[in-house]
Enzyme design. Structure first.
Site, PDB file in Angstrom:
ATOM      1  NE  ARG A   1      58.103  31.636  16.552  1.00 50.64           N
ATOM      2  CZ  ARG A   1      57.054  32.455  17.560  1.00 50.64           C
ATOM      3  NH1 ARG A   1      56.644  33.309  16.670  1.00 50.64           N
ATOM      4  NH2 ARG A   1      56.912  32.183  18.711  1.00 50.64           N
TER       5      ARG A   1
ATOM      6  CG  ASN B   1      55.917  29.415  15.216  1.00 41.68           C
ATOM      7  OD1 ASN B   1      56.872  28.756  14.837  1.00 41.68           O
ATOM      8  ND2 ASN B   1      55.171  29.293  16.405  1.00 41.68           N
TER       9      ASN B   1
END
Length: 102
Positions: free
Chosen positions: A22, A40
């Protein structure tokens, strides 16, 4: 003439959690001048949205499909909801916190 932007949703499957995927996705999106988000998922994948210049979005699609973070192992990237938009829907590229999903 009204500037058109490109937008797409993505889901990246593979070893993409616990490898700073990320963080690197946010950096890549920001470096390309894109806006959107990444988070996520409970199934171990990462999903998000990217918007901006079409050529830059194509670079992001390549990065999400083939590069990723240094320790990630991308099995596949699913791209959906590709479309032209008149206005960007986000102000920057952000990492969404996944605590609310637990």
């Amino acid at each position: 003439m009204i500037k058109k932007y490109f937008s797409f949703d993505f889901q990246v499957i593979g070893k993409v959690q616990g490898v700073f995927f990320r963080k690197f996705t946010k950096e890549q999106g920001t470096n390309l001048g894109l806006v959107g988000w990444v988070e996520n998922q409970k199934d171990g994948s990462v999903k998000g949205v990217a918007q901006g210049d079409q050529k830059k979005c194509e670079e992001m699609i390549h990065w999400l499909s083939n590069v990723g973070s240094p320790k990630s192992k991308i099995e596949k990237m699913i791209k959906t909801n590709e479309r032209e938009i008149d206005k960007l829907q986000y102000k920057d590229f952000s990492v969404r916190d996944d605590k609310k999903q637990k």
